[in-house]
Design an enzyme around this catalytic site. Structure first.
Site, mmCIF file in Angstrom:
data_model
loop_
_atom_site.group_PDB
_atom_site.id
_atom_site.type_symbol
_atom_site.label_atom_id
_atom_site.label_comp_id
_atom_site.label_asym_id
_atom_site.label_seq_id
_atom_site.Cartn_x
_atom_site.Cartn_y
_atom_site.Cartn_z
ATOM 1 N N TYR A 124 70.385 29.858 19.369
ATOM 2 C CA TYR A 124 70.675 30.057 17.950
ATOM 3 C C TYR A 124 72.170 30.173 17.683
ATOM 4 C CZ TYR A 124 65.688 30.827 17.442
ATOM 5 O OH TYR A 124 64.323 30.665 17.445
ATOM 6 N N LYS A 171 62.961 33.075 31.567
ATOM 7 C CA LYS A 171 62.587 31.882 32.320
ATOM 8 C C LYS A 171 63.678 31.677 33.382
ATOM 9 C CE LYS A 171 59.871 28.202 32.671
ATOM 10 N NZ LYS A 171 58.424 28.179 32.838
ATOM 11 N N ASP A 204 56.212 31.909 29.962
ATOM 12 C CA ASP A 204 54.934 31.197 29.804
ATOM 13 C C ASP A 204 53.767 32.067 30.254
ATOM 14 O OD1 ASP A 204 56.252 30.926 32.212
ATOM 15 O OD2 ASP A 204 55.575 28.901 32.636
ATOM 16 N N ASP A 228 61.678 34.914 19.170
ATOM 17 C CA ASP A 228 61.198 34.303 17.935
ATOM 18 C C ASP A 228 59.747 33.849 18.114
ATOM 19 O OD1 ASP A 228 61.040 33.074 15.493
ATOM 20 O OD2 ASP A 228 62.630 31.623 15.840
#
Ligand code: NAI
Length: 333
Positions: A124, A171, A204, A228
């Site tokens: 972002y 991740k 995930d 988000d």
């Protein structure tokens, strides 16, 4: 004592839910001077930007704002008002509780999560460019300072609110440097809070665990993009976007807003669920130190939800935005 608070009605369903939230907050008796400032699509022609300077100036002056959603055109045009505002005011902590409500039936009965989303960097940061005509690059920025700052915010909150566990979500197996730095920062801060359990889970797998066993989690600490996405997953666990409140907190100010967007499909029809912004308003009252009023609002919302007589369409009812707000106000009285 009167508080000066900036009110940004926003676009789409924003004005309707902002009006509902304002009426409920006023009904608590807490004395608020609302400074209403318009942002979004409606002011673009006149000011050439959806976020005129007077909006930031008002929040800087009042230090507290309640904000309706603002539309961001996809692909082209202006940068998101929301992202710009969070960055300009350095509102680094996005706090989003997701708790099972009495009366809202979902597949889950015992969800009680709080999301801490880093709010100023990651993908972002807005650094994007074309590489020739057929490729595009977005740059993901993760800094030690911002990662430690949001981690400390999460752990301080957990300590203050008697929460048991913080789960860092990342991740880092793939993005070894950027997400690796986020995780390293979270671990470092966790070491200062031995009384709070710390664990980390890959994003995930986290989504699967949340859908299967959300009751196993407590506080979730995430960089901006995962925060988000996972926020909407968590909103879905407890009844949807219509009941998911949030806060953007910085050292010099705080902006309270629902997780949901401007829902243009139902704008102007008195159909939007105002609970998410009303509950964001309760978070705002707590932030102002008006704990008793905040608790009363939450209790009134819970009563209206449990009774089920004044629910909007997203919750299976037929009431309008204003009727739902009236029902909450009736409980406050
Ligand atoms: P959205 O949250 O507006 O809508 C997603 C779905 O949830 C739609 O089906 C909508 O009707 C429903 N929904 C949302 N809020 C609801 C409510 N209070 N009551 C009942 N149903 C509700 O997300 P979407 O469609 O992705 O975004 C629409 C616009 O909002 C976009 O321009 C987006 O950029 C902007 N947006 C603004 C945010 C903000 O101002 N903080 C946050 C998210 C999106």
């Amino acid at each position: 004592m009167a508080y000066n608070v900036t009110l940004i009605p926003g676009d789409g369903i924003g004005p309707e839910v902002a009006e509902a939230a304002r009426r409920v907050i006023d009904a608590t008796g807490v004395d608020i001077n609302w400074e209403v400032v318009e942002a979004g699509e409606g002011v673009m022609t006149e000011y050439g930007t959806p976020l005129p300077d007077y909006v930031l100036d008002s929040i800087k002056k009042n230090k507290v704002a309640l904000k309706g959603p603002v539309t961001t055109p996809v692909g082209k045009g202006f940068r998101s008002v929301n992202v710009t505002l969070r960055q300009a005011l350095n509102l680094y902590a996005n706090v989003r509780p997701a708790k099972t409500f009495p009366g809202i039936t979902t597949r889950y009965t015992d969800v009680d999560l709080v999301i801490f989303r880093e709010n100023t960097e990651d993908l972002y940061a807005g650094i994007e460019h074309m590489v020739g005509a057929d490729a595009a690059e977005s740059i993901k920025i993760i800094t030690r300072a911002a990662s430690e700052r949001i981690s400390r915010y999460a752990f301080e909150y957990a300590k203050r609110e008697g929460r048991k566990k913080v789960t860092a979500v990342h991740k880092a197996n793939i993005m070894k440097l950027s997400d690796g730095l986020f995780l390293e920062s979270a671990r470092k801060v966790a070491a200062d809070y031995p009384e709070i359990e710390f664990e980390d889970v890959i994003v995930d797998a986290m989504c699967m665990h949340l859908v299967q066993n959300p009751e196993n989690f407590d506080c979730l600490l995430l960089p901006n993009l995962y925060g988000d996405i996972v926020s909407d997953v968590c909103a879905g666990l407890v009844g949807g976007l219509g009941v998911a409140p949030g806060a953007n907190i910085g050292e010099d100010g705080a902006v309270f807003e629902a997780v949901h967007g401007s829902a243009p499909q139902i704008a102007g029809q008195n159909k939007a669920n105002p609970m998410a912004l009303i509950l964001s308003g309760a978070m705002m009252l707590s932030h102002l130190g008006e704990l008793e009023a905040a608790n009363r609002v939450v209790k009134a919302v819970e009563e209206v939800l449990s009774e089920g007589a004044a629910l909007t369409g997203d919750l299976g009812g037929t009431a309008g935005t204003s009727q739902m707000a009236d029902a909450v106000i009736a409980k406050l009285k």
